[in-house]
Each structure stands twice: as structure tokens, then as C-alpha cells.
Design a protein around this motif. Structure first.
Motif, PDB file in Angstrom:
ATOM      1  N   ILE A   1       3.103 -17.598 -27.478  1.00  0.00           N
ATOM      2  CA  ILE A   1       4.116 -16.572 -27.288  1.00  0.00           C
ATOM      3  C   ILE A   1       4.212 -16.212 -25.807  1.00  0.00           C
ATOM      4  N   ASP A   2       3.074 -16.135 -25.107  1.00  0.00           N
ATOM      5  CA  ASP A   2       3.102 -15.799 -23.688  1.00  0.00           C
ATOM      6  C   ASP A   2       3.878 -16.839 -22.876  1.00  0.00           C
ATOM      7  N   LYS A   3       3.728 -18.095 -23.242  1.00  0.00           N
ATOM      8  CA  LYS A   3       4.467 -19.153 -22.547  1.00  0.00           C
ATOM      9  C   LYS A   3       5.966 -19.006 -22.776  1.00  0.00           C
ATOM     10  N   LYS A   4       6.338 -18.654 -23.989  1.00  0.00           N
ATOM     11  CA  LYS A   4       7.753 -18.476 -24.301  1.00  0.00           C
ATOM     12  C   LYS A   4       8.330 -17.276 -23.552  1.00  0.00           C
ATOM     13  N   ILE A   5       7.552 -16.210 -23.462  1.00  0.00           N
ATOM     14  CA  ILE A   5       8.006 -15.026 -22.730  1.00  0.00           C
ATOM     15  C   ILE A   5       8.161 -15.362 -21.249  1.00  0.00           C
ATOM     16  N   GLU A   6       7.222 -16.111 -20.703  1.00  0.00           N
ATOM     17  CA  GLU A   6       7.293 -16.533 -19.306  1.00  0.00           C
ATOM     18  C   GLU A   6       8.507 -17.437 -19.071  1.00  0.00           C
ATOM     19  N   ALA A   7       8.751 -18.353 -20.007  1.00  0.00           N
ATOM     20  CA  ALA A   7       9.920 -19.234 -19.897  1.00  0.00           C
ATOM     21  C   ALA A   7      11.207 -18.423 -19.967  1.00  0.00           C
ATOM     22  N   LYS A   8      11.216 -17.429 -20.846  1.00  0.00           N
ATOM     23  CA  LYS A   8      12.385 -16.564 -20.983  1.00  0.00           C
ATOM     24  C   LYS A   8      12.646 -15.819 -19.672  1.00  0.00           C
ATOM     25  N   LYS A   9      11.610 -15.294 -19.041  1.00  0.00           N
ATOM     26  CA  LYS A   9      11.766 -14.573 -17.777  1.00  0.00           C
ATOM     27  C   LYS A   9      12.303 -15.491 -16.678  1.00  0.00           C
ATOM     28  N   LYS A  10      11.793 -16.724 -16.642  1.00  0.00           N
ATOM     29  CA  LYS A  10      12.264 -17.689 -15.644  1.00  0.00           C
ATOM     30  C   LYS A  10      13.739 -17.995 -15.829  1.00  0.00           C
ATOM     31  N   ILE A  11      14.126 -18.229 -17.073  1.00  0.00           N
ATOM     32  CA  ILE A  11      15.516 -18.552 -17.375  1.00  0.00           C
ATOM     33  C   ILE A  11      16.417 -17.361 -17.041  1.00  0.00           C
ATOM     34  N   GLU A  12      15.979 -16.159 -17.436  1.00  0.00           N
ATOM     35  CA  GLU A  12      16.777 -14.965 -17.153  1.00  0.00           C
ATOM     36  C   GLU A  12      16.935 -14.755 -15.642  1.00  0.00           C
ATOM     37  N   LYS A  13      15.862 -15.020 -14.892  1.00  0.00           N
ATOM     38  CA  LYS A  13      15.931 -14.866 -13.438  1.00  0.00           C
ATOM     39  C   LYS A  13      16.924 -15.862 -12.846  1.00  0.00           C
ATOM     40  N   LYS A  14      16.866 -17.109 -13.289  1.00  0.00           N
ATOM     41  CA  LYS A  14      17.781 -18.138 -12.787  1.00  0.00           C
ATOM     42  C   LYS A  14      19.226 -17.788 -13.142  1.00  0.00           C
ATOM     43  N   ILE A  15      19.448 -17.320 -14.368  1.00  0.00           N
ATOM     44  CA  ILE A  15      20.787 -16.931 -14.798  1.00  0.00           C
ATOM     45  C   ILE A  15      21.311 -15.786 -13.942  1.00  0.00           C
ATOM     46  N   SER A  16      20.485 -14.787 -13.688  1.00  0.00           N
ATOM     47  CA  SER A  16      20.946 -13.647 -12.893  1.00  0.00           C
ATOM     48  C   SER A  16      21.244 -14.063 -11.451  1.00  0.00           C
ATOM     49  N   GLU A  17      20.443 -14.983 -10.888  1.00  0.00           N
ATOM     50  CA  GLU A  17      20.717 -15.473  -9.532  1.00  0.00           C
ATOM     51  C   GLU A  17      22.046 -16.214  -9.474  1.00  0.00           C
ATOM     52  N   LEU A  18      22.285 -17.068 -10.469  1.00  0.00           N
ATOM     53  CA  LEU A  18      23.537 -17.820 -10.514  1.00  0.00           C
ATOM     54  C   LEU A  18      24.737 -16.894 -10.715  1.00  0.00           C
ATOM     55  N   GLU A  19      24.587 -15.903 -11.591  1.00  0.00           N
ATOM     56  CA  GLU A  19      25.675 -14.962 -11.831  1.00  0.00           C
ATOM     57  C   GLU A  19      25.985 -14.146 -10.575  1.00  0.00           C
ATOM     58  N   GLU A  20      24.954 -13.771  -9.834  1.00  0.00           N
ATOM     59  CA  GLU A  20      25.162 -13.023  -8.588  1.00  0.00           C
ATOM     60  C   GLU A  20      25.882 -13.898  -7.561  1.00  0.00           C
ATOM     61  N   GLU A  21      25.460 -15.148  -7.437  1.00  0.00           N
ATOM     62  CA  GLU A  21      26.119 -16.062  -6.508  1.00  0.00           C
ATOM     63  C   GLU A  21      27.582 -16.278  -6.907  1.00  0.00           C
TER      64      GLU A  21
ATOM     65  N   ILE B   1      28.636 -23.516 -10.848  1.00  0.00           N
ATOM     66  CA  ILE B   1      27.770 -22.462 -11.399  1.00  0.00           C
ATOM     67  C   ILE B   1      28.044 -22.285 -12.887  1.00  0.00           C
ATOM     68  N   LYS B   2      29.316 -22.305 -13.265  1.00  0.00           N
ATOM     69  CA  LYS B   2      29.654 -22.161 -14.685  1.00  0.00           C
ATOM     70  C   LYS B   2      29.036 -23.286 -15.506  1.00  0.00           C
ATOM     71  N   SER B   3      29.072 -24.507 -14.952  1.00  0.00           N
ATOM     72  CA  SER B   3      28.489 -25.631 -15.688  1.00  0.00           C
ATOM     73  C   SER B   3      26.962 -25.547 -15.726  1.00  0.00           C
ATOM     74  N   GLU B   4      26.354 -24.920 -14.721  1.00  0.00           N
ATOM     75  CA  GLU B   4      24.899 -24.731 -14.740  1.00  0.00           C
ATOM     76  C   GLU B   4      24.495 -23.621 -15.697  1.00  0.00           C
ATOM     77  N   LEU B   5      25.332 -22.593 -15.803  1.00  0.00           N
ATOM     78  CA  LEU B   5      25.002 -21.441 -16.635  1.00  0.00           C
ATOM     79  C   LEU B   5      25.012 -21.771 -18.129  1.00  0.00           C
ATOM     80  N   LYS B   6      25.934 -22.576 -18.546  1.00  0.00           N
ATOM     81  CA  LYS B   6      26.074 -22.850 -19.982  1.00  0.00           C
ATOM     82  C   LYS B   6      24.789 -23.383 -20.610  1.00  0.00           C
ATOM     83  N   PRO B   7      24.165 -24.459 -20.056  1.00  0.00           N
ATOM     84  CA  PRO B   7      22.922 -24.930 -20.683  1.00  0.00           C
ATOM     85  C   PRO B   7      21.774 -23.922 -20.573  1.00  0.00           C
ATOM     86  N   LEU B   8      21.760 -23.154 -19.468  1.00  0.00           N
ATOM     87  CA  LEU B   8      20.701 -22.148 -19.325  1.00  0.00           C
ATOM     88  C   LEU B   8      20.840 -21.063 -20.386  1.00  0.00           C
ATOM     89  N   GLN B   9      22.075 -20.631 -20.652  1.00  0.00           N
ATOM     90  CA  GLN B   9      22.290 -19.602 -21.667  1.00  0.00           C
ATOM     91  C   GLN B   9      21.943 -20.126 -23.063  1.00  0.00           C
TER      92      GLN B   9
END
Length: 93
Positions: A1-21, A75-83
Motif C-alpha cells: 500500500i505504501d508503494k501505491k501511495i508513493e506512486a500516486k503522489k508521484k503521478i499527482e505531482k507530475k500531473i500538477s506540473e504539466l497542468e501548471e505548464e 501536454i494534453k497527450s502526456e496528461l491522458k495516460p497519467l490520469q
């Protein structure tokens, strides 16, 4: 579960960076288009000395607009698989 939570945080961080850009790119694009509308000289054609024909004036921001539009699409094409990946992680938690 900790690995999944860590993966979730990484993905959310990447998504937020892309959305900001993407947000910043869209704001810059809107500013450029507004500036070009105000400075109508970019849209008034002028007479070419060599040919005597009217030719449109190119915008000094044309290349930047093209680059920004490409980046937004990228960015839109990168966001879709991340989401999709994020939703899979959320379902597995």
C-alpha cells in the motif's frame, strides 16, 4: 500500500506540473493574441516593393504561437495516460 501511495503522489505531482505548464502556456498564447488584436498593424497588408502586390504582415510572435500550441497539445497527450494511471492506482487503493 505504501508503494501505491508513493506512486500516486508521484503521478499527482507530475500531473500538477504539466497542468501548471499548460495553464501558463495558454495564458501566454491569450496575451499574444490580444496584443496582436490591439496592434492592428500586424493584420493590415502592405505593398511589396518588388512585386507591387499587397502581402500580409507576419506577426513577430508567429513562431512562439506555433511553439506554444504544439506544447499545449503535447501536454494534453502526456496528461491522458497519467490520469488513466492515477485512476488505476486510486482504484487499487
Amino acid at each position: 500500500i505504501d508503494k501505491k501511495i508513493e506512486a500516486k503522489k508521484k503521478i499527482e505531482k507530475k500531473i500538477s506540473e504539466l497542468e501548471e505548464e499548460m495553464r501558463l502556456s495558454e495564458e501566454r498564447l491569450k496575451w499574444i493574441e490580444g496584443y496582436e488584436r490591439e496592434n492592428y498593424l500586424y493584420y493590415i497588408p502592405f505593398k511589396d516593393i518588388k512585386t507591387g502586390r499587397l502581402v500580409p504582415v507576419g506577426s513577430p510572435y508567429h513562431e512562439e504561437k506555433v511553439r506554444l500550441k504544439r506544447r499545449i497539445e503535447s501536454i494534453k497527450s502526456e496528461l491522458k495516460p497519467l490520469q488513466e494511471k492515477l485512476s488505476e492506482v486510486n482504484r487499487s487503493l
